[in-house]
Design a protein around this motif. Structure first.
Motif: not given
Length: 161
Positions: A55-76
């Motif tokens: 699940a974590l590997q697939l989530s890291a490939k998702s466009p939604d993950y980039q949106l999360l990164i944009d919203k809260m930063g990579a580490q968060a």
């Protein structure tokens, strides 16, 4: 679990698959027996244990993950997804294990499954199991895709809270 068992079964759990092996022409009663044996093997050796990592590997490939990164930063974003996986994945584990058992039941014969269940990495069929793992993983991507999409959607919702 011994190191050899972990190594033997590490590749067996990543995703599920099915290559259309000897069990594909089994009668319904025989097919049910194969699924039961495969389910026992999945449970005994915890072959589906990698669902959180999948699940974590697939989530890291998702466009939604980039949106999360944009919203809260990579580490968060990473920390939030890990926390979300811990929360969201457990209710899906039984379904994942069942799908995995079905893949194994369709890939291996009764004799092979019995040997793998009873002997694990010491089975004369252990090498066959490893050699079929890529096919099993590919099949799991197909048969579990709907479940994984649902799980990832819930993970992303939970990660944003």
């Amino acid at each position: 679990m011994t190191s050899s068992r972990r190594h033997f079964f590490a590749h067996s759990a990543a995703l599920l698959s099915l290559a259309g092996g000897a069990a594909s022409f089994a009668l319904p009663a025989q097919a049910a027996k194969l699924v039961d044996m495969a389910q026992a093997m999945v449970e005994k050796y915890k072959l589906g244990h990698s669902l959180p990592q999948v699940a974590l590997q697939l989530s890291a490939k998702s466009p939604d993950y980039q949106l999360l990164i944009d919203k809260m930063g990579a580490q968060a974003a990473q920390q939030q997804l890990i926390a979300a996986a811990r929360q969201v994945v457990p209710p899906y584990q039984k379904q994942w294990d069942t799908l995995l058992a079905n893949a194994y039941a369709q890939t291996f014969s009764e004799v092979q499954l019995k040997s793998l269940l009873d002997l694990g990495p010491k089975s004369p069929h252990a090498q066959l199991m490893q050699s079929k793992q890529a096919n099993i993983n590919q099949q799991m991507q197909k048969i579990a895709s709907g479940m994984l999409r649902e799980l990832l959607g819930k993970m992303f919702v939970a990660a944003q809270q």
